[in-house]
Design an enzyme around this catalytic site. Structure first.
Site, PDB file in Angstrom:
ATOM      1  N   ARG A 132      -0.077   5.292   7.534  1.00  0.00           N
ATOM      2  CA  ARG A 132       0.559   4.697   6.343  1.00  0.00           C
ATOM      3  C   ARG A 132       0.946   5.818   5.381  1.00  0.00           C
ATOM      4  O   ARG A 132       0.148   6.744   5.188  1.00  0.00           O
ATOM      5  CB  ARG A 132      -0.411   3.752   5.633  1.00  0.00           C
ATOM      6  CG  ARG A 132      -0.699   2.495   6.405  1.00  0.00           C
ATOM      7  CD  ARG A 132      -1.561   1.512   5.590  1.00  0.00           C
ATOM      8  NE  ARG A 132      -1.853   0.357   6.418  1.00  0.00           N
ATOM      9  CZ  ARG A 132      -2.831   0.318   7.314  1.00  0.00           C
ATOM     10  NH1 ARG A 132      -3.639   1.342   7.462  1.00  0.00           N
ATOM     11  NH2 ARG A 132      -3.013  -0.759   8.058  1.00  0.00           N
ATOM     12  N   ASP A 133       2.118   5.696   4.773  1.00  0.00           N
ATOM     13  CA  ASP A 133       2.501   6.687   3.765  1.00  0.00           C
ATOM     14  C   ASP A 133       1.595   6.528   2.546  1.00  0.00           C
ATOM     15  O   ASP A 133       1.290   5.415   2.116  1.00  0.00           O
ATOM     16  CB  ASP A 133       3.975   6.515   3.361  1.00  0.00           C
ATOM     17  CG  ASP A 133       4.502   7.761   2.677  1.00  0.00           C
ATOM     18  OD1 ASP A 133       5.310   8.477   3.280  1.00  0.00           O
ATOM     19  OD2 ASP A 133       4.085   8.030   1.525  1.00  0.00           O
ATOM     20  N   ILE A 134       1.168   7.657   1.984  1.00  0.00           N
ATOM     21  CA  ILE A 134       0.248   7.628   0.851  1.00  0.00           C
ATOM     22  C   ILE A 134       0.936   7.114  -0.418  1.00  0.00           C
ATOM     23  O   ILE A 134       0.262   6.659  -1.346  1.00  0.00           O
ATOM     24  CB  ILE A 134      -0.340   9.048   0.636  1.00  0.00           C
ATOM     25  CG1 ILE A 134      -1.640   9.002  -0.148  1.00  0.00           C
ATOM     26  CG2 ILE A 134       0.659   9.972  -0.063  1.00  0.00           C
ATOM     27  CD1 ILE A 134      -2.387  10.337  -0.150  1.00  0.00           C
TER      28      ILE A 134
ATOM     29  N   HIS B 128      10.211   7.984   8.582  1.00  0.00           N
ATOM     30  CA  HIS B 128       9.714   6.920   7.709  1.00  0.00           C
ATOM     31  C   HIS B 128      10.124   5.582   8.331  1.00  0.00           C
ATOM     32  O   HIS B 128      11.303   5.380   8.629  1.00  0.00           O
ATOM     33  CB  HIS B 128      10.347   7.023   6.325  1.00  0.00           C
ATOM     34  CG  HIS B 128      10.018   8.283   5.594  1.00  0.00           C
ATOM     35  ND1 HIS B 128       9.087   8.331   4.580  1.00  0.00           N
ATOM     36  CD2 HIS B 128      10.486   9.542   5.723  1.00  0.00           C
ATOM     37  CE1 HIS B 128       9.009   9.564   4.113  1.00  0.00           C
ATOM     38  NE2 HIS B 128       9.850  10.326   4.784  1.00  0.00           N
TER      39      HIS B 128
ATOM     40  N   VAL C  48       7.813  17.707   3.803  1.00  0.00           N
ATOM     41  CA  VAL C  48       6.885  18.143   4.849  1.00  0.00           C
ATOM     42  C   VAL C  48       7.731  18.555   6.056  1.00  0.00           C
ATOM     43  O   VAL C  48       8.451  17.721   6.628  1.00  0.00           O
ATOM     44  CB  VAL C  48       5.897  17.030   5.237  1.00  0.00           C
ATOM     45  CG1 VAL C  48       4.974  17.512   6.357  1.00  0.00           C
ATOM     46  CG2 VAL C  48       5.081  16.570   4.024  1.00  0.00           C
TER      47      VAL C  48
ATOM     48  N   ASN D  45      14.318  12.212   6.528  1.00  0.00           N
ATOM     49  CA  ASN D  45      14.835  13.118   5.506  1.00  0.00           C
ATOM     50  C   ASN D  45      14.970  14.491   6.152  1.00  0.00           C
ATOM     51  O   ASN D  45      14.023  14.974   6.790  1.00  0.00           O
ATOM     52  CB  ASN D  45      13.886  13.164   4.313  1.00  0.00           C
ATOM     53  CG  ASN D  45      13.838  11.846   3.559  1.00  0.00           C
ATOM     54  OD1 ASN D  45      14.819  11.110   3.524  1.00  0.00           O
ATOM     55  ND2 ASN D  45      12.682  11.528   2.976  1.00  0.00           N
TER      56      ASN D  45
ATOM     57  N   HIS E 178       9.040  13.973  10.915  1.00  0.00           N
ATOM     58  CA  HIS E 178       8.418  12.649  10.845  1.00  0.00           C
ATOM     59  C   HIS E 178       9.488  11.647  10.475  1.00  0.00           C
ATOM     60  O   HIS E 178      10.440  11.984   9.756  1.00  0.00           O
ATOM     61  CB  HIS E 178       7.295  12.614   9.795  1.00  0.00           C
ATOM     62  CG  HIS E 178       7.755  13.082   8.458  1.00  0.00           C
ATOM     63  ND1 HIS E 178       7.906  14.420   8.156  1.00  0.00           N
ATOM     64  CD2 HIS E 178       8.159  12.399   7.352  1.00  0.00           C
ATOM     65  CE1 HIS E 178       8.357  14.538   6.918  1.00  0.00           C
ATOM     66  NE2 HIS E 178       8.527  13.330   6.410  1.00  0.00           N
TER      67      HIS E 178
HETATM   68  P1  5GP Z   1       9.307  13.676   3.334  1.00  0.00           P
HETATM   69  O1  5GP Z   1       9.403  13.762   1.822  1.00  0.00           O
HETATM   70  O2  5GP Z   1       9.026  15.033   3.917  1.00  0.00           O
HETATM   71  O3  5GP Z   1      10.436  12.962   4.001  1.00  0.00           O
HETATM   72  O4  5GP Z   1       8.054  12.749   3.613  1.00  0.00           O
HETATM   73  C1  5GP Z   1       6.736  13.169   3.472  1.00  0.00           C
HETATM   74  C2  5GP Z   1       5.924  11.930   3.232  1.00  0.00           C
HETATM   75  O5  5GP Z   1       4.567  12.230   3.487  1.00  0.00           O
HETATM   76  C3  5GP Z   1       6.011  11.416   1.787  1.00  0.00           C
HETATM   77  O6  5GP Z   1       6.553  10.087   1.782  1.00  0.00           O
HETATM   78  C4  5GP Z   1       4.567  11.468   1.298  1.00  0.00           C
HETATM   79  O7  5GP Z   1       4.230  10.366   0.489  1.00  0.00           O
HETATM   80  C5  5GP Z   1       3.770  11.502   2.590  1.00  0.00           C
HETATM   81  N1  5GP Z   1       2.508  12.208   2.465  1.00  0.00           N
HETATM   82  C6  5GP Z   1       2.325  13.451   1.932  1.00  0.00           C
HETATM   83  N2  5GP Z   1       1.029  13.788   1.982  1.00  0.00           N
HETATM   84  C7  5GP Z   1       0.373  12.743   2.570  1.00  0.00           C
HETATM   85  C8  5GP Z   1      -1.011  12.510   2.904  1.00  0.00           C
HETATM   86  O8  5GP Z   1      -1.899  13.330   2.665  1.00  0.00           O
HETATM   87  N3  5GP Z   1      -1.292  11.321   3.527  1.00  0.00           N
HETATM   88  C9  5GP Z   1      -0.325  10.395   3.801  1.00  0.00           C
HETATM   89  N4  5GP Z   1      -0.730   9.256   4.401  1.00  0.00           N
HETATM   90  N5  5GP Z   1       0.976  10.582   3.504  1.00  0.00           N
HETATM   91  C10 5GP Z   1       1.321  11.750   2.890  1.00  0.00           C
END
Ligand code: 5GP
Length: 115
Positions: A30-32, A102, A96, A87, A100
């Site tokens: 799950r996204d945090i 979403h 990140v 993204n 990955h």
């Molecule tokens: P990006 O911004 O790279 O497309 O997505 C990275 C996602 O990872 C973000 O939506 C962020 O909320 C999620 N995220 C970052 N750190 C953590 C974490 O420690 N645990 C979880 N479950 N999600 C995380």
């Protein structure tokens, strides 16, 4: 050697986050910071690929495995319909650099893209 990504650290159990599904080469959490009623992430176990473009070029079967896992978790956690978002690059909001997807689901049909 650079530091392991946050997702690798989750996979190793170094950062708490429940792995809600997994396949041989990918896992889902799950996204945090959820941006939709259902907001999951599907992630390759390897952090070798930084973006979906690198993944598509380097291991299309693994990209296909990610899409299959996204479909499975969307069916399990919502009604089966979902948006799949990669993204790609900081200018698009990628934070990140361990590829990955979403998986956004749950009552999205009234919302415009990005809304
Ligand atoms: P990006 O911004 O790279 O497309 O997505 C990275 C996602 O990872 C973000 O939506 C962020 O909320 C999620 N995220 C970052 N750190 C953590 C974490 O420690 N645990 C979880 N479950 N999600 C995380």
């Amino acid at each position: 050697m650079s530091e392991p990504s946050v997702f690798t650290r989750i996979l190793r159990g170094e950062i708490p986050s429940e792995v809600i599904a997994e396949t041989e080469n990918a896992f889902a959490i799950r996204d945090i910071a959820p941006q939709a009623p259902v907001h999951l992430l599907v992630i390759p176990k390897t952090e070798r690929y930084r973006t979906v473009v690198e993944l598509a070029a380097g291991d299309p079967d693994l990209l296909s495995e990610l899409v299959g896992l996204a479909n499975a978790v969307a069916a399990e956690h919502s009604d089966g319909d979902f948006r799949l978002i990669f993204n790609t690059g900081p200018g698009a909001g990628q934070t990140v650099f361990h590829v990955h997807a979403h998986v956004l689901a749950g009552g999205l049909s009234e919302r415009s893209l990005g809304g």
